[in-house]
Motif scaffolding. Structure first.
Motif, PDB file in Angstrom:
ATOM      1  N   ALA A  46       7.994 -12.722   2.591  1.00  9.87           N
ATOM      2  CA  ALA A  46       6.957 -11.793   3.045  1.00  9.87           C
ATOM      3  C   ALA A  46       7.302 -10.358   2.637  1.00  9.87           C
ATOM      4  O   ALA A  46       6.424  -9.584   2.243  1.00  9.87           O
ATOM      5  CB  ALA A  46       6.794 -11.885   4.557  1.00  9.87           C
ATOM      6  N   TYR A  47       8.591 -10.017   2.723  1.00 10.57           N
ATOM      7  CA  TYR A  47       9.022  -8.679   2.304  1.00 10.57           C
ATOM      8  C   TYR A  47       8.763  -8.475   0.811  1.00 10.57           C
ATOM      9  O   TYR A  47       8.231  -7.444   0.388  1.00 10.57           O
ATOM     10  CB  TYR A  47      10.515  -8.479   2.590  1.00 10.57           C
ATOM     11  CG  TYR A  47      10.823  -8.067   4.004  1.00 10.57           C
ATOM     12  CD1 TYR A  47      10.208  -6.961   4.579  1.00 10.57           C
ATOM     13  CD2 TYR A  47      11.757  -8.766   4.774  1.00 10.57           C
ATOM     14  CE1 TYR A  47      10.501  -6.572   5.884  1.00 10.57           C
ATOM     15  CE2 TYR A  47      12.053  -8.383   6.075  1.00 10.57           C
ATOM     16  CZ  TYR A  47      11.422  -7.289   6.626  1.00 10.57           C
ATOM     17  OH  TYR A  47      11.717  -6.903   7.915  1.00 10.57           O
ATOM     18  N   TYR A  48       9.152  -9.455   0.002  1.00 13.71           N
ATOM     19  CA  TYR A  48       8.975  -9.350  -1.444  1.00 13.71           C
ATOM     20  C   TYR A  48       7.491  -9.202  -1.802  1.00 13.71           C
ATOM     21  O   TYR A  48       7.107  -8.326  -2.576  1.00 13.71           O
ATOM     22  CB  TYR A  48       9.548 -10.587  -2.144  1.00 13.71           C
ATOM     23  CG  TYR A  48      11.048 -10.577  -2.303  1.00 13.71           C
ATOM     24  CD1 TYR A  48      11.634 -10.204  -3.495  1.00 13.71           C
ATOM     25  CD2 TYR A  48      11.891 -10.948  -1.250  1.00 13.71           C
ATOM     26  CE1 TYR A  48      13.019 -10.205  -3.655  1.00 13.71           C
ATOM     27  CE2 TYR A  48      13.270 -10.952  -1.388  1.00 13.71           C
ATOM     28  CZ  TYR A  48      13.828 -10.574  -2.591  1.00 13.71           C
ATOM     29  OH  TYR A  48      15.191 -10.562  -2.748  1.00 13.71           O
ATOM     30  N   ILE A  49       6.675 -10.075  -1.240  1.00 17.18           N
ATOM     31  CA  ILE A  49       5.244 -10.048  -1.542  1.00 17.18           C
ATOM     32  C   ILE A  49       4.603  -8.775  -0.986  1.00 17.18           C
ATOM     33  O   ILE A  49       3.769  -8.143  -1.648  1.00 17.18           O
ATOM     34  CB  ILE A  49       4.549 -11.290  -0.948  1.00 17.18           C
ATOM     35  CG1 ILE A  49       5.089 -12.563  -1.620  1.00 17.18           C
ATOM     36  CG2 ILE A  49       3.034 -11.195  -1.130  1.00 17.18           C
ATOM     37  CD1 ILE A  49       4.588 -13.847  -0.987  1.00 17.18           C
ATOM     38  N   GLY A  50       5.008  -8.393   0.216  1.00 21.66           N
ATOM     39  CA  GLY A  50       4.442  -7.200   0.840  1.00 21.66           C
ATOM     40  C   GLY A  50       4.724  -5.942   0.044  1.00 21.66           C
ATOM     41  O   GLY A  50       3.841  -5.090  -0.129  1.00 21.66           O
ATOM     42  N   ILE A  51       5.962  -5.811  -0.444  1.00 23.70           N
ATOM     43  CA  ILE A  51       6.315  -4.639  -1.234  1.00 23.70           C
ATOM     44  C   ILE A  51       5.509  -4.596  -2.526  1.00 23.70           C
ATOM     45  O   ILE A  51       5.034  -3.534  -2.955  1.00 23.70           O
ATOM     46  CB  ILE A  51       7.828  -4.636  -1.541  1.00 23.70           C
ATOM     47  CG1 ILE A  51       8.625  -4.376  -0.260  1.00 23.70           C
ATOM     48  CG2 ILE A  51       8.172  -3.582  -2.595  1.00 23.70           C
ATOM     49  CD1 ILE A  51      10.117  -4.477  -0.423  1.00 23.70           C
ATOM     50  N   ALA A  52       5.323  -5.764  -3.152  1.00 25.78           N
ATOM     51  CA  ALA A  52       4.552  -5.829  -4.393  1.00 25.78           C
ATOM     52  C   ALA A  52       3.101  -5.409  -4.169  1.00 25.78           C
ATOM     53  O   ALA A  52       2.532  -4.622  -4.942  1.00 25.78           O
ATOM     54  CB  ALA A  52       4.606  -7.241  -4.971  1.00 25.78           C
ATOM     55  N   ILE A  53       2.500  -5.923  -3.100  1.00 29.50           N
ATOM     56  CA  ILE A  53       1.110  -5.578  -2.787  1.00 29.50           C
ATOM     57  C   ILE A  53       0.983  -4.094  -2.473  1.00 29.50           C
ATOM     58  O   ILE A  53       0.068  -3.413  -2.962  1.00 29.50           O
ATOM     59  CB  ILE A  53       0.603  -6.424  -1.612  1.00 29.50           C
ATOM     60  CG1 ILE A  53       0.513  -7.903  -2.013  1.00 29.50           C
ATOM     61  CG2 ILE A  53      -0.761  -5.917  -1.126  1.00 29.50           C
ATOM     62  CD1 ILE A  53       0.146  -8.825  -0.872  1.00 29.50           C
ATOM     63  N   CYS A  54       1.897  -3.596  -1.660  1.00 30.85           N
ATOM     64  CA  CYS A  54       1.867  -2.171  -1.290  1.00 30.85           C
ATOM     65  C   CYS A  54       2.042  -1.275  -2.508  1.00 30.85           C
ATOM     66  O   CYS A  54       1.448  -0.189  -2.580  1.00 30.85           O
ATOM     67  CB  CYS A  54       2.947  -1.876  -0.260  1.00 30.85           C
ATOM     68  SG  CYS A  54       2.617  -2.571   1.370  1.00 30.85           S
ATOM     69  N   LEU A  55       2.838  -1.729  -3.475  1.00 24.98           N
ATOM     70  CA  LEU A  55       3.069  -0.947  -4.681  1.00 24.98           C
ATOM     71  C   LEU A  55       1.758  -0.738  -5.440  1.00 24.98           C
ATOM     72  O   LEU A  55       1.444   0.380  -5.861  1.00 24.98           O
ATOM     73  CB  LEU A  55       4.090  -1.652  -5.576  1.00 24.98           C
ATOM     74  CG  LEU A  55       4.578  -0.862  -6.796  1.00 24.98           C
ATOM     75  CD1 LEU A  55       5.433   0.320  -6.346  1.00 24.98           C
ATOM     76  CD2 LEU A  55       5.378  -1.759  -7.721  1.00 24.98           C
ATOM     77  N   PHE A  56       0.993  -1.803  -5.606  1.00 22.95           N
ATOM     78  CA  PHE A  56      -0.286  -1.695  -6.314  1.00 22.95           C
ATOM     79  C   PHE A  56      -1.302  -0.881  -5.515  1.00 22.95           C
ATOM     80  O   PHE A  56      -2.046  -0.065  -6.077  1.00 22.95           O
ATOM     81  CB  PHE A  56      -0.846  -3.087  -6.615  1.00 22.95           C
ATOM     82  CG  PHE A  56      -0.228  -3.731  -7.819  1.00 22.95           C
ATOM     83  CD1 PHE A  56      -0.604  -3.357  -9.105  1.00 22.95           C
ATOM     84  CD2 PHE A  56       0.741  -4.717  -7.672  1.00 22.95           C
ATOM     85  CE1 PHE A  56      -0.037  -3.949 -10.224  1.00 22.95           C
ATOM     86  CE2 PHE A  56       1.319  -5.317  -8.784  1.00 22.95           C
ATOM     87  CZ  PHE A  56       0.930  -4.936 -10.068  1.00 22.95           C
ATOM     88  N   ILE A  57      -1.335  -1.088  -4.195  1.00 25.03           N
ATOM     89  CA  ILE A  57      -2.252  -0.311  -3.358  1.00 25.03           C
ATOM     90  C   ILE A  57      -1.934   1.175  -3.474  1.00 25.03           C
ATOM     91  O   ILE A  57      -2.830   2.022  -3.623  1.00 25.03           O
ATOM     92  CB  ILE A  57      -2.164  -0.771  -1.894  1.00 25.03           C
ATOM     93  CG1 ILE A  57      -2.724  -2.191  -1.742  1.00 25.03           C
ATOM     94  CG2 ILE A  57      -2.910   0.203  -0.975  1.00 25.03           C
ATOM     95  CD1 ILE A  57      -2.568  -2.768  -0.351  1.00 25.03           C
ATOM     96  N   LEU A  58      -0.641   1.497  -3.412  1.00 26.27           N
ATOM     97  CA  LEU A  58      -0.203   2.884  -3.508  1.00 26.27           C
ATOM     98  C   LEU A  58      -0.556   3.478  -4.865  1.00 26.27           C
ATOM     99  O   LEU A  58      -1.046   4.611  -4.947  1.00 26.27           O
ATOM    100  CB  LEU A  58       1.301   2.974  -3.275  1.00 26.27           C
ATOM    101  CG  LEU A  58       1.930   4.358  -3.429  1.00 26.27           C
ATOM    102  CD1 LEU A  58       1.306   5.327  -2.432  1.00 26.27           C
ATOM    103  CD2 LEU A  58       3.437   4.274  -3.228  1.00 26.27           C
ATOM    104  N   PHE A  59      -0.315   2.716  -5.935  1.00 26.69           N
ATOM    105  CA  PHE A  59      -0.605   3.220  -7.276  1.00 26.69           C
ATOM    106  C   PHE A  59      -2.077   3.599  -7.400  1.00 26.69           C
ATOM    107  O   PHE A  59      -2.406   4.692  -7.881  1.00 26.69           O
ATOM    108  CB  PHE A  59      -0.243   2.181  -8.337  1.00 26.69           C
ATOM    109  CG  PHE A  59      -0.436   2.676  -9.746  1.00 26.69           C
ATOM    110  CD1 PHE A  59       0.625   3.204 -10.464  1.00 26.69           C
ATOM    111  CD2 PHE A  59      -1.686   2.627 -10.361  1.00 26.69           C
ATOM    112  CE1 PHE A  59       0.450   3.682 -11.763  1.00 26.69           C
ATOM    113  CE2 PHE A  59      -1.872   3.094 -11.658  1.00 26.69           C
ATOM    114  CZ  PHE A  59      -0.793   3.619 -12.352  1.00 26.69           C
ATOM    115  N   PHE A  60      -2.959   2.717  -6.972  1.00 27.59           N
ATOM    116  CA  PHE A  60      -4.388   2.990  -7.150  1.00 27.59           C
ATOM    117  C   PHE A  60      -4.896   4.040  -6.161  1.00 27.59           C
ATOM    118  O   PHE A  60      -5.866   4.745  -6.457  1.00 27.59           O
ATOM    119  CB  PHE A  60      -5.183   1.690  -7.068  1.00 27.59           C
ATOM    120  CG  PHE A  60      -5.079   0.881  -8.332  1.00 27.59           C
ATOM    121  CD1 PHE A  60      -5.851   1.194  -9.438  1.00 27.59           C
ATOM    122  CD2 PHE A  60      -4.162  -0.152  -8.435  1.00 27.59           C
ATOM    123  CE1 PHE A  60      -5.737   0.476 -10.619  1.00 27.59           C
ATOM    124  CE2 PHE A  60      -4.034  -0.874  -9.614  1.00 27.59           C
ATOM    125  CZ  PHE A  60      -4.826  -0.560 -10.715  1.00 27.59           C
ATOM    126  N   ALA A  61      -4.254   4.165  -5.014  1.00 27.31           N
ATOM    127  CA  ALA A  61      -4.596   5.259  -4.106  1.00 27.31           C
ATOM    128  C   ALA A  61      -4.259   6.595  -4.775  1.00 27.31           C
ATOM    129  O   ALA A  61      -5.061   7.545  -4.752  1.00 27.31           O
ATOM    130  CB  ALA A  61      -3.833   5.109  -2.790  1.00 27.31           C
TER     131      ALA A  61
END
Length: 270
Positions: A213-228
């Motif tokens: 969950a940590y690995y997947i969560g960090i990956a998802i947050c990374l993309f969300i942050l980039f596009f924000a």
């Protein structure tokens, strides 16, 4: 099509505008150079101290925080050097000067910026939410080091550049930013295989499903942050369009092609 042409086309590097390295929406080139020089001095001192306090080069390089902090150092160093040369050029020649030389210096700088502005948000969030336990026992030196590499990195690399720079983010570059993070994750497995410990406790697979969950969560947050940040950059450049023109009159001497077919988010940015 050669390898370079392929990379330039698919990463849309030909849309890079080198004047964005040395100009700002809110201050003139000289003030921008001075601010970055001060930031560079602070980052350099902190970098040397953290490096010297590390047990070894390997111990230093295995932490993502240190790698990203070195990235900030490289970004500020290159930006400051560009700025110093830029402000020494007569104003009427500046727009032409920034387009001279090997364009890959500019391409690399743009990609470095994309990683710096994203990781400078990721690192403080992860550290202060997951890793900052035991603050009461920190020595003054430990406090200085942690604030420098886990807080000031956000001030210089994210907040400072978001306010001062004229860069814009390219969506396809999110793949490279995520790719670097993925390579680091793979490196942590190598460190674990050789040392028997995980660099960061939350990466340990002994936690079971929560680790995934940590690995997947960090990956998802990374993309969300980039596009924000992508949308914030575009909104900022549009908002400061007129002020940017006043701060950088030298750009009027040579038209800057900022409109790209089929890329509406970058239209009318200065």
């Amino acid at each position: 099509m050669g390898v370079q042409s392929f990379v330039i086309k698919h990463l849309k590097l030909d849309r890079f505008e080198p004047n964005r390295i040395v100009t700002s929406n809110v201050v003139g080139p000289k003030v921008l150079c001075a601010i970055r020089a001060v930031e560079l001095l602070y980052v350099t001192i902190a970098l040397v101290i953290v490096w010297c306090k590390s047990a070894s080069l390997t111990a230093y390089l295995k932490y993502f925080t240190n790698l990203t902090f070195f990235g900030i150092f490289a970004y500020l160093l290159s930006s400051t050097i560009w700025s110093v040369f830029y402000i020494r050029i007569p104003e009427s020649e500046r727009a032409h000067w920034v387009k001279q030389g090997n364009p890959w210096w500019g391409y690399t700088h743009w990609l470095l910026y994309s990683s710096v502005v994203v990781y400078s948000v990721v690192v403080p969030i992860v550290f202060w939410t997951l890793l900052s336990k035991g603050m009461s026992s920190w020595t003054p030196m430990a406090m200085y080091q942690n604030i420098s590499v886990h807080a000031m990195d956000g001030v210089f690399g994210a907040l400072g550049e978001l306010i001062l720079s004229r860069h814009f983010l390219q969506p396809v570059h999110s793949i490279l930013v995520a790719g670097v993070m993925l390579l680091y994750m793979l490196m942590t497995f190598i460190v674990y295989a050789s040392e028997g410990t995980w660099v960061y406790p939350f990466l340990s697979w002994s936690q079971g499903p929560i680790a995934a969950a940590y690995y997947i969560g960090i990956a998802i947050c990374l993309f969300i942050l980039f596009f924000a940040l992508y949308f914030i950059h575009n909104a900022r450049n549009n908002f400061f369009k007129e002020r940017s023109a006043r701060m950088n009159p030298e750009l009027e001497h040579s038209p800057v092609n900022e409109k790209h077919q089929g890329d509406k988010t970058e239209l009318d940015t200065v």
